[in-house]
Design a protein around this motif. Structure first.
Motif, PDB file in Angstrom:
ATOM      1  N   MET A  82       0.859  -1.182   0.000  1.00 37.43           N
ATOM      2  CA  MET A  82       0.000   0.000   0.000  1.00 37.43           C
ATOM      3  C   MET A  82       0.900   1.238   0.000  1.00 37.43           C
ATOM      4  O   MET A  82       1.838   1.316   0.810  1.00 37.43           O
ATOM      5  CB  MET A  82      -0.890   0.018   1.255  1.00 37.43           C
ATOM      6  N   PHE A  83       0.628   2.187  -0.916  1.00 32.66           N
ATOM      7  CA  PHE A  83       1.537   3.322  -1.051  1.00 32.66           C
ATOM      8  C   PHE A  83       0.787   4.536  -1.628  1.00 32.66           C
ATOM      9  O   PHE A  83      -0.398   4.437  -1.938  1.00 32.66           O
ATOM     10  CB  PHE A  83       2.740   2.940  -1.936  1.00 32.66           C
ATOM     11  N   ASP A  84       1.531   5.637  -1.749  1.00 36.76           N
ATOM     12  CA  ASP A  84       0.987   6.874  -2.317  1.00 36.76           C
ATOM     13  C   ASP A  84      -0.259   7.347  -1.558  1.00 36.76           C
ATOM     14  O   ASP A  84      -1.277   7.708  -2.157  1.00 36.76           O
ATOM     15  CB  ASP A  84       0.671   6.649  -3.815  1.00 36.76           C
ATOM     16  N   PHE A  85      -0.146   7.351  -0.237  1.00 37.45           N
ATOM     17  CA  PHE A  85      -1.272   7.775   0.612  1.00 37.45           C
ATOM     18  C   PHE A  85      -1.439   9.298   0.534  1.00 37.45           C
ATOM     19  O   PHE A  85      -0.455  10.038   0.670  1.00 37.45           O
ATOM     20  CB  PHE A  85      -0.995   7.405   2.072  1.00 37.45           C
ATOM     21  N   SER A  86      -2.661   9.766   0.331  1.00 37.27           N
ATOM     22  CA  SER A  86      -2.911  11.203   0.437  1.00 37.27           C
ATOM     23  C   SER A  86      -2.935  11.572   1.922  1.00 37.27           C
ATOM     24  O   SER A  86      -3.080  10.697   2.795  1.00 37.27           O
ATOM     25  CB  SER A  86      -4.242  11.564  -0.240  1.00 37.27           C
ATOM     26  N   SER A  87      -2.811  12.863   2.194  1.00 41.99           N
ATOM     27  CA  SER A  87      -2.656  13.266   3.601  1.00 41.99           C
ATOM     28  C   SER A  87      -3.891  12.902   4.436  1.00 41.99           C
ATOM     29  O   SER A  87      -3.774  12.619   5.626  1.00 41.99           O
ATOM     30  CB  SER A  87      -2.369  14.755   3.689  1.00 41.99           C
ATOM     31  N   GLU A  88      -5.059  12.896   3.811  1.00 42.72           N
ATOM     32  CA  GLU A  88      -6.289  12.584   4.562  1.00 42.72           C
ATOM     33  C   GLU A  88      -6.711  11.117   4.407  1.00 42.72           C
ATOM     34  O   GLU A  88      -7.828  10.737   4.767  1.00 42.72           O
ATOM     35  CB  GLU A  88      -7.418  13.531   4.141  1.00 42.72           C
ATOM     36  N   SER A  89      -5.781  10.257   3.922  1.00 42.48           N
ATOM     37  CA  SER A  89      -6.144   8.863   3.667  1.00 42.48           C
ATOM     38  C   SER A  89      -6.481   8.100   4.953  1.00 42.48           C
ATOM     39  O   SER A  89      -5.695   8.078   5.909  1.00 42.48           O
ATOM     40  CB  SER A  89      -4.979   8.147   2.960  1.00 42.48           C
TER      41      SER A  89
END
Ligand code: TYD
Length: 133
Positions: A97-104
């Protein structure tokens, strides 16, 4: 490849949206465990393991992330970006799991309670177990 993109029914009205997930109906297994992942920034890669037994449904109930799904032969990347969509992932799949947005906020439903002995945390070991069936 043993995964499936899911679109859940939105029970919306002028007060907002509501999504319902029931075991054996919207979720193809008995829900034994729920966890959620948040506060991971864009540079973080989580997961990097496969599960011998657990099946999962992943839903970004807020924000976005990407999921790498690898069955030992083929790799695919799925983007989770809506609270009413998700992905089903079977057992014996390598996940990152990667490239999380800040509000993920990544919500995970699982068919099994936590058992660290069913986790395969080395990629070479995972490929070996795939080959040996
Ligand atoms: P980890 O599997 O590394 O998380 P991720 O797959 O998101 O990268 O788990 C982080 C820590 O939390 C680790 O010490 C194990 C613990 N944990 C539990 O105790 N129960 C659980 O159901 C999960 C998913 C993790």
């Amino acid at each position: 490849m043993n995964y499936k993109l899911l679109e859940f029914q939105q029970m919306g009205d002028d007060r907002g949206h509501l999504v319902v997930l029931e075991e054996f109906k919207d979720v193809p297994f008995e829900i034994k465990r729920i966890f959620y992942i948040y506060g991971s920034d864009q540079s973080v890669v989580r997961g990097k393991h496969a599960n011998r037994n657990s099946e999962f449904i992943l839903i970004n109930v807020s924000g976005t992330s990407k999921i790498l799904i690898d069955d030992g032969k083929t790799q695919e990347v799925v983007e989770l970006n809506k609270p009413h969509t998700g992905v089903y992932i079977s057992n014996m799949i390598w996940k990152e799991m990667f490239d999380f947005s800040s509000e993920s906020v990544l919500l995970v439903l699982s068919s099994h309670v936590y058992d660290k002995t069913e986790y395969i945390r080395g990629y070479d070991e995972f490929v070996k177990e795939c080959r040996n069936g």
